[in-house]
Design a protein around this motif. Sequence first.
Motif, PDB file in Angstrom:
ATOM      1  N   MET A   1      60.531  33.345 109.814  1.00 16.86           N
ATOM      2  CA  MET A   1      61.927  32.715 109.576  1.00 16.86           C
ATOM      3  C   MET A   1      61.716  31.327 109.018  1.00 16.86           C
ATOM      4  SD  MET A   1      65.296  32.681 111.978  1.00 16.86           S
ATOM      5  CE  MET A   1      65.895  31.071 112.337  1.00 16.86           C
ATOM      6  N   LEU A   2      62.366  30.830 108.111  1.00 15.67           N
ATOM      7  CA  LEU A   2      62.110  29.554 107.710  1.00 15.67           C
ATOM      8  C   LEU A   2      63.074  28.734 108.597  1.00 15.67           C
ATOM      9  CD1 LEU A   2      60.973  27.261 105.600  1.00 15.67           C
ATOM     10  CD2 LEU A   2      63.461  27.737 104.367  1.00 15.67           C
ATOM     11  N   MET A   3      62.275  27.647 109.173  1.00 17.57           N
ATOM     12  CA  MET A   3      62.922  26.781 110.186  1.00 17.57           C
ATOM     13  C   MET A   3      63.623  25.690 109.415  1.00 17.57           C
ATOM     14  SD  MET A   3      63.737  26.427 113.394  1.00 17.57           S
ATOM     15  CE  MET A   3      62.447  26.830 114.737  1.00 17.57           C
ATOM     16  N   THR A   4      64.891  25.492 108.948  1.00 12.30           N
ATOM     17  CA  THR A   4      65.357  24.788 108.259  1.00 12.30           C
ATOM     18  C   THR A   4      66.009  23.624 109.028  1.00 12.30           C
ATOM     19  OG1 THR A   4      67.681  26.263 108.446  1.00 12.30           O
ATOM     20  CG2 THR A   4      66.160  26.621 106.446  1.00 12.30           C
ATOM     21  N   ALA A   5      66.672  22.664 108.468  1.00 12.04           N
ATOM     22  CA  ALA A   5      67.097  21.426 109.008  1.00 12.04           C
ATOM     23  C   ALA A   5      68.241  21.751 109.935  1.00 12.04           C
ATOM     24  CB  ALA A   5      67.385  20.266 108.175  1.00 12.04           C
ATOM     25  N   ASP A   6      69.032  22.626 109.509  1.00 14.31           N
ATOM     26  CA  ASP A   6      70.251  23.198 110.291  1.00 14.31           C
ATOM     27  C   ASP A   6      69.931  23.694 111.701  1.00 14.31           C
ATOM     28  OD1 ASP A   6      69.701  25.164 108.846  1.00 14.31           O
ATOM     29  OD2 ASP A   6      71.753  26.095 109.035  1.00 14.31           O
ATOM     30  N   ILE A   7      68.772  24.517 111.515  1.00 18.99           N
ATOM     31  CA  ILE A   7      68.507  25.211 112.875  1.00 18.99           C
ATOM     32  C   ILE A   7      67.642  24.149 113.826  1.00 18.99           C
ATOM     33  CG2 ILE A   7      66.734  27.072 113.509  1.00 18.99           C
ATOM     34  CD1 ILE A   7      69.287  28.175 112.263  1.00 18.99           C
ATOM     35  N   LYS A   8      67.102  23.328 113.272  1.00 19.43           N
ATOM     36  CA  LYS A   8      66.265  22.422 113.876  1.00 19.43           C
ATOM     37  C   LYS A   8      67.391  21.244 114.674  1.00 19.43           C
ATOM     38  CE  LYS A   8      61.830  21.883 111.182  1.00 19.43           C
ATOM     39  NZ  LYS A   8      61.069  21.033 110.345  1.00 19.43           N
ATOM     40  N   ASN A 102      59.756   9.886 105.000  1.00 19.92           N
ATOM     41  CA  ASN A 102      59.205  11.038 104.116  1.00 19.92           C
ATOM     42  C   ASN A 102      59.428  12.371 105.415  1.00 19.92           C
ATOM     43  OD1 ASN A 102      57.884  12.494 102.025  1.00 19.92           O
ATOM     44  ND2 ASN A 102      56.113  12.498 103.188  1.00 19.92           N
ATOM     45  N   ASP A 103      59.124  11.999 106.587  1.00 24.27           N
ATOM     46  CA  ASP A 103      59.275  13.150 107.781  1.00 24.27           C
ATOM     47  C   ASP A 103      60.863  13.779 107.746  1.00 24.27           C
ATOM     48  OD1 ASP A 103      60.264  10.608 108.918  1.00 24.27           O
ATOM     49  OD2 ASP A 103      59.449  11.367 110.821  1.00 24.27           O
ATOM     50  N   TRP A 104      61.701  12.893 107.495  1.00 20.02           N
ATOM     51  CA  TRP A 104      63.249  13.276 107.340  1.00 20.02           C
ATOM     52  C   TRP A 104      63.326  14.242 106.095  1.00 20.02           C
ATOM     53  CZ3 TRP A 104      65.668   7.839 108.645  1.00 20.02           C
ATOM     54  CH2 TRP A 104      65.560   7.714 110.115  1.00 20.02           C
ATOM     55  N   VAL A 105      62.842  13.953 104.982  1.00 20.31           N
ATOM     56  CA  VAL A 105      62.794  14.485 103.810  1.00 20.31           C
ATOM     57  C   VAL A 105      62.358  16.061 103.946  1.00 20.31           C
ATOM     58  CG1 VAL A 105      62.198  14.685 101.253  1.00 20.31           C
ATOM     59  CG2 VAL A 105      63.077  12.647 102.338  1.00 20.31           C
ATOM     60  N   LYS A 106      61.078  15.855 104.725  1.00 24.63           N
ATOM     61  CA  LYS A 106      60.429  17.107 104.819  1.00 24.63           C
ATOM     62  C   LYS A 106      61.244  18.312 105.867  1.00 24.63           C
ATOM     63  CE  LYS A 106      55.679  15.789 104.189  1.00 24.63           C
ATOM     64  NZ  LYS A 106      54.324  15.452 104.678  1.00 24.63           N
ATOM     65  N   GLU A 107      62.130  17.844 106.220  1.00 24.85           N
ATOM     66  CA  GLU A 107      62.887  18.759 107.307  1.00 24.85           C
ATOM     67  C   GLU A 107      63.872  19.457 106.313  1.00 24.85           C
ATOM     68  OE1 GLU A 107      65.227  17.137 110.694  1.00 24.85           O
ATOM     69  OE2 GLU A 107      63.346  15.934 111.143  1.00 24.85           O
ATOM     70  N   PHE A 108      64.349  18.871 105.373  1.00 24.23           N
ATOM     71  CA  PHE A 108      64.963  19.820 104.168  1.00 24.23           C
ATOM     72  C   PHE A 108      64.048  20.557 103.266  1.00 24.23           C
ATOM     73  CE2 PHE A 108      67.940  17.051 105.931  1.00 24.23           C
ATOM     74  CZ  PHE A 108      69.123  17.506 106.152  1.00 24.23           C
ATOM     75  N   LYS A 109      63.156  21.328 103.673  1.00 29.56           N
ATOM     76  CA  LYS A 109      62.112  22.186 103.122  1.00 29.56           C
ATOM     77  C   LYS A 109      63.016  23.011 101.868  1.00 29.56           C
ATOM     78  CE  LYS A 109      58.933  22.418 106.620  1.00 29.56           C
ATOM     79  NZ  LYS A 109      58.361  23.205 107.918  1.00 29.56           N
ATOM     80  N   ASN A 110      64.058  23.515 102.194  1.00 28.50           N
ATOM     81  CA  ASN A 110      64.719  24.594 101.068  1.00 28.50           C
ATOM     82  C   ASN A 110      65.543  23.720 100.177  1.00 28.50           C
ATOM     83  OD1 ASN A 110      66.408  23.512 103.380  1.00 28.50           O
ATOM     84  ND2 ASN A 110      67.592  25.225 103.375  1.00 28.50           N
ATOM     85  N   ALA A 111      65.191  22.277  99.974  1.00 33.65           N
ATOM     86  CA  ALA A 111      66.061  21.633  98.991  1.00 33.65           C
ATOM     87  C   ALA A 111      65.469  21.808  97.661  1.00 33.65           C
ATOM     88  CB  ALA A 111      66.037  19.939  99.364  1.00 33.65           C
ATOM     89  N   PHE A 112      65.966  21.916  96.441  1.00 27.02           N
ATOM     90  CA  PHE A 112      65.410  22.255  95.089  1.00 27.02           C
ATOM     91  C   PHE A 112      65.592  20.731  94.421  1.00 27.02           C
ATOM     92  CE2 PHE A 112      65.338  26.274  96.451  1.00 27.02           C
ATOM     93  CZ  PHE A 112      64.476  27.038  95.471  1.00 27.02           C
ATOM     94  N   SER A 113      66.602  19.940  94.576  1.00 26.31           N
ATOM     95  CA  SER A 113      66.681  18.731  94.284  1.00 26.31           C
ATOM     96  C   SER A 113      67.235  17.733  95.288  1.00 26.31           C
ATOM     97  CB  SER A 113      67.373  18.897  92.870  1.00 26.31           C
ATOM     98  OG  SER A 113      68.814  19.243  93.157  1.00 26.31           O
ATOM     99  N   TYR A 114      67.572  16.520  94.541  1.00 27.35           N
ATOM    100  CA  TYR A 114      68.074  15.429  95.423  1.00 27.35           C
ATOM    101  C   TYR A 114      69.098  14.757  94.705  1.00 27.35           C
ATOM    102  CZ  TYR A 114      64.007  16.732  98.266  1.00 27.35           C
ATOM    103  OH  TYR A 114      63.298  17.524  98.832  1.00 27.35           O
ATOM    104  N   ALA A 115      70.224  13.986  95.480  1.00 26.66           N
ATOM    105  CA  ALA A 115      71.176  13.386  94.783  1.00 26.66           C
ATOM    106  C   ALA A 115      71.484  12.103  95.778  1.00 26.66           C
ATOM    107  CB  ALA A 115      72.340  14.145  94.460  1.00 26.66           C
ATOM    108  N   THR A 116      72.194  11.148  95.294  1.00 28.24           N
ATOM    109  CA  THR A 116      72.524  10.263  96.188  1.00 28.24           C
ATOM    110  C   THR A 116      74.066   9.994  95.923  1.00 28.24           C
ATOM    111  OG1 THR A 116      72.302   7.894  96.979  1.00 28.24           O
ATOM    112  CG2 THR A 116      72.019   8.169  94.501  1.00 28.24           C
ATOM    113  N   ASP A 117      74.715   9.286  97.004  1.00 32.56           N
ATOM    114  CA  ASP A 117      76.214   8.988  97.186  1.00 32.56           C
ATOM    115  C   ASP A 117      76.532   7.928  96.084  1.00 32.56           C
ATOM    116  OD1 ASP A 117      75.083   7.410  99.184  1.00 32.56           O
ATOM    117  OD2 ASP A 117      76.884   7.122 100.051  1.00 32.56           O
ATOM    118  N   LYS A 118      77.743   7.535  95.719  1.00 28.79           N
ATOM    119  CA  LYS A 118      77.930   6.360  94.942  1.00 28.79           C
ATOM    120  C   LYS A 118      77.555   4.878  95.633  1.00 28.79           C
ATOM    121  CE  LYS A 118      82.636   6.024  96.414  1.00 28.79           C
ATOM    122  NZ  LYS A 118      84.135   6.047  95.802  1.00 28.79           N
ATOM    123  N   THR A 119      77.491   5.068  96.847  1.00 28.27           N
ATOM    124  CA  THR A 119      77.138   3.746  97.554  1.00 28.27           C
ATOM    125  C   THR A 119      75.669   3.593  97.662  1.00 28.27           C
ATOM    126  OG1 THR A 119      77.295   4.750  99.630  1.00 28.27           O
ATOM    127  CG2 THR A 119      79.263   3.910  98.985  1.00 28.27           C
TER     128      THR A 119
END
Length: 146
Positions: A1-8, A102-119
Amino acid sequence: MLMTADIKMQIEAIKNPGRMFLIDYGKTVLLTDGYKGPYIEKAKALINLEQIRHTETVKDDFNPQSMEIDKLTRTRHLIVTSSGKVACRFDTNTGEQIWVRNDWVKEFKNAFSYATDKTRKAIIPIGINGERLGIILCLHVDDIES
């Protein structure tokens, strides 16, 4: 089972419920430690969400239904922060640079792309179906010498 950020984060909420906050957006909640956090559908939550402290202070800032986002490109640039943590860089279409741990980004291993909010306060990992997986707050970086 993939340990995703929501499970962690749900496991972390069981271990240390006093460190977590919950922001309610109707069918979805944001479970956060103040630096990062996944969006979790209430129906799919594995923990009792009522036991987590609710906050209203940033409710509208990260609402996944109304948030305006811009796509980002992850670069190969890395820096080491004064605390010894590694940060990675994302670039916007307008040339802005956004840094996150970088360690926080790696928690979302199932991400395919990234975005940012307007702020430009956070990085939003995007899943395969275009759903927003969570938020990662940005770092403020001064005077990087190449």
